[in-house]
Design an enzyme around this catalytic site. Sequence first.
Site, PDB file in Angstrom:
ATOM      1  N   TYR A  50      -7.053  -2.027   5.566  1.00 50.60           N
ATOM      2  CA  TYR A  50      -7.052  -0.960   4.560  1.00 50.60           C
ATOM      3  C   TYR A  50      -5.618  -0.437   4.420  1.00 50.60           C
ATOM      4  O   TYR A  50      -5.258   0.569   5.038  1.00 50.60           O
ATOM      5  CB  TYR A  50      -7.971   0.190   4.992  1.00 50.60           C
ATOM      6  CG  TYR A  50      -9.463  -0.071   4.863  1.00 50.60           C
ATOM      7  CD1 TYR A  50     -10.013  -0.581   3.690  1.00 50.60           C
ATOM      8  CD2 TYR A  50     -10.326   0.256   5.910  1.00 50.60           C
ATOM      9  CE1 TYR A  50     -11.396  -0.783   3.579  1.00 50.60           C
ATOM     10  CE2 TYR A  50     -11.711   0.063   5.791  1.00 50.60           C
ATOM     11  CZ  TYR A  50     -12.230  -0.461   4.619  1.00 50.60           C
ATOM     12  OH  TYR A  50     -13.595  -0.645   4.496  1.00 50.60           O
ATOM     13  N   ARG A 112     -20.867  -8.374  -3.633  1.00 45.98           N
ATOM     14  CA  ARG A 112     -20.514  -7.021  -4.091  1.00 45.98           C
ATOM     15  C   ARG A 112     -21.730  -6.339  -4.718  1.00 45.98           C
ATOM     16  O   ARG A 112     -21.970  -5.166  -4.497  1.00 45.98           O
ATOM     17  CB  ARG A 112     -19.397  -7.070  -5.145  1.00 45.98           C
ATOM     18  CG  ARG A 112     -18.008  -7.257  -4.612  1.00 45.98           C
ATOM     19  CD  ARG A 112     -17.544  -6.105  -3.760  1.00 45.98           C
ATOM     20  NE  ARG A 112     -17.112  -4.948  -4.520  1.00 45.98           N
ATOM     21  CZ  ARG A 112     -16.380  -3.959  -4.019  1.00 45.98           C
ATOM     22  NH1 ARG A 112     -16.008  -3.970  -2.739  1.00 45.98           N
ATOM     23  NH2 ARG A 112     -16.036  -2.928  -4.744  1.00 45.98           N
ATOM     24  N   THR A 118     -19.515   2.034  -4.091  1.00 42.54           N
ATOM     25  CA  THR A 118     -18.782   2.536  -2.923  1.00 42.54           C
ATOM     26  C   THR A 118     -19.422   3.796  -2.356  1.00 42.54           C
ATOM     27  O   THR A 118     -19.611   3.926  -1.147  1.00 42.54           O
ATOM     28  CB  THR A 118     -17.313   2.845  -3.323  1.00 42.54           C
ATOM     29  OG1 THR A 118     -16.746   1.657  -3.874  1.00 42.54           O
ATOM     30  CG2 THR A 118     -16.503   3.309  -2.134  1.00 42.54           C
ATOM     31  N   ARG A 129     -25.945  -0.263   0.431  1.00 45.94           N
ATOM     32  CA  ARG A 129     -25.522   1.148   0.487  1.00 45.94           C
ATOM     33  C   ARG A 129     -26.589   2.061  -0.119  1.00 45.94           C
ATOM     34  O   ARG A 129     -26.780   3.185   0.342  1.00 45.94           O
ATOM     35  CB  ARG A 129     -24.170   1.312  -0.218  1.00 45.94           C
ATOM     36  CG  ARG A 129     -23.019   0.686   0.575  1.00 45.94           C
ATOM     37  CD  ARG A 129     -21.788   0.522  -0.288  1.00 45.94           C
ATOM     38  NE  ARG A 129     -20.621   0.076   0.477  1.00 45.94           N
ATOM     39  CZ  ARG A 129     -19.486  -0.309  -0.094  1.00 45.94           C
ATOM     40  NH1 ARG A 129     -19.357  -0.305  -1.404  1.00 45.94           N
ATOM     41  NH2 ARG A 129     -18.464  -0.695   0.665  1.00 45.94           N
ATOM     42  N   ASN A 149     -20.297   4.070   4.649  1.00 43.38           N
ATOM     43  CA  ASN A 149     -21.164   3.378   3.688  1.00 43.38           C
ATOM     44  C   ASN A 149     -21.635   2.010   4.193  1.00 43.38           C
ATOM     45  O   ASN A 149     -21.883   1.108   3.408  1.00 43.38           O
ATOM     46  CB  ASN A 149     -20.467   3.292   2.315  1.00 43.38           C
ATOM     47  CG  ASN A 149     -19.114   2.630   2.401  1.00 43.38           C
ATOM     48  OD1 ASN A 149     -18.727   2.126   3.452  1.00 43.38           O
ATOM     49  ND2 ASN A 149     -18.385   2.620   1.305  1.00 43.38           N
ATOM     50  N   HIS A 152     -18.604  -3.350   4.309  1.00 40.69           N
ATOM     51  CA  HIS A 152     -17.444  -3.673   3.477  1.00 40.69           C
ATOM     52  C   HIS A 152     -17.720  -5.025   2.849  1.00 40.69           C
ATOM     53  O   HIS A 152     -18.342  -5.881   3.482  1.00 40.69           O
ATOM     54  CB  HIS A 152     -16.177  -3.779   4.349  1.00 40.69           C
ATOM     55  CG  HIS A 152     -15.049  -4.487   3.643  1.00 40.69           C
ATOM     56  ND1 HIS A 152     -14.234  -3.849   2.748  1.00 40.69           N
ATOM     57  CD2 HIS A 152     -14.658  -5.791   3.663  1.00 40.69           C
ATOM     58  CE1 HIS A 152     -13.358  -4.739   2.255  1.00 40.69           C
ATOM     59  NE2 HIS A 152     -13.600  -5.921   2.797  1.00 40.69           N
TER      60      HIS A 152
HETATM   61  N1  UDP Z   1     -13.515   5.496   0.948  1.00 37.72           N
HETATM   62  C1  UDP Z   1     -13.479   6.829   1.319  1.00 37.72           C
HETATM   63  N2  UDP Z   1     -13.286   7.785   0.361  1.00 37.72           N
HETATM   64  C2  UDP Z   1     -13.107   7.467  -0.951  1.00 37.72           C
HETATM   65  C3  UDP Z   1     -13.149   6.102  -1.320  1.00 37.72           C
HETATM   66  C4  UDP Z   1     -13.351   5.148  -0.353  1.00 37.72           C
HETATM   67  O1  UDP Z   1     -13.634   7.156   2.498  1.00 37.72           O
HETATM   68  O2  UDP Z   1     -12.929   8.362  -1.786  1.00 37.72           O
HETATM   69  C5  UDP Z   1     -13.730   4.460   2.002  1.00 37.72           C
HETATM   70  C6  UDP Z   1     -15.123   3.806   1.963  1.00 37.72           C
HETATM   71  O3  UDP Z   1     -15.533   3.532   3.296  1.00 37.72           O
HETATM   72  C7  UDP Z   1     -14.839   2.532   1.191  1.00 37.72           C
HETATM   73  C8  UDP Z   1     -13.442   2.182   1.685  1.00 37.72           C
HETATM   74  O4  UDP Z   1     -12.790   3.424   1.815  1.00 37.72           O
HETATM   75  O5  UDP Z   1     -15.807   1.528   1.453  1.00 37.72           O
HETATM   76  C9  UDP Z   1     -12.637   1.269   0.799  1.00 37.72           C
HETATM   77  O6  UDP Z   1     -12.552   1.835  -0.487  1.00 37.72           O
HETATM   78  P1  UDP Z   1     -12.738   0.953  -1.807  1.00 37.72           P
HETATM   79  O7  UDP Z   1     -12.355   1.798  -2.963  1.00 37.72           O
HETATM   80  O8  UDP Z   1     -12.033  -0.366  -1.632  1.00 37.72           O
HETATM   81  O9  UDP Z   1     -14.335   0.730  -1.865  1.00 37.72           O
HETATM   82  P2  UDP Z   1     -15.244  -0.562  -1.580  1.00 37.72           P
HETATM   83  O10 UDP Z   1     -14.483  -1.773  -2.044  1.00 37.72           O
HETATM   84  O11 UDP Z   1     -15.518  -0.599  -0.089  1.00 37.72           O
HETATM   85  O12 UDP Z   1     -16.509  -0.343  -2.352  1.00 37.72           O
HETATM   86 MG    MG Z   2     -12.480  -2.400  -1.705  1.00 38.29          MG
END
Ligand code: UDP
Ligand code: MG
Length: 187
Positions: A50, A112, A118, A129, A149, A152
Amino acid sequence: MIEKTLILIKPDGVQRGLVGEILGRFERKGMKIVGMKMVHINREFAEEHYPKDMAKLFGKKTLEGIKEFGLNTAKSEKELGEKTWEDLINFITESPVVAVVLEGVHAIKNVRIMTGSTSPHEASPGTIRGDYAHVSMIYSSVTGTGGRNVVHASGSVEDAKREIALWFKPEEIHEYKRADEFHTTGR
Ligand code: UDP
Ligand code: MG
């Protein structure tokens, strides 16, 4: 069109005993497990998975959420984003995760969609989720608990390549035929 993608069952999913349930869903869909391990990652590794630039996107979303719920903050968008990212790094390193490489036709998109939005409060029922979590990302940011959530999943072809190379050595990715492959793919 045959792709590989990375999923992680995050610390909340592992601690809640959801590993088998989650993997079963992907297996039943016809996604083939071609790599799998349990790892307790450290901060340095978490920062590669990340990257810190994610903080910029988190800042904007967090500030919008704070306004939406009529809350106040003295923090700037940059500070809010960095704090949310920091919470995410603490969360993903709190206990082991299960990392899995799945292979299938359009695997990235398929996985996905099965993962869901998310923020679990917006994730449709039937998605992982949506079925196993209910909090929102803004709740996680305001409470400093990390975006819990459950899973990943790689977001794009480029992300999948980068993430698989980060988590797995080439010799840890396997090739084999599943017994139902003829029926799920026609080949
Ligand atoms: N996340 C968070 N706060 C936010 C957005 C994301 O804590 O406002 C965390 C959450 O665990 C998420 C991860 O950061 O799964 C990665 O973010 P991304 O936007 O890539 O979402 P994803 O691809 O996992 O749906
Ligand atoms: Mg992501």
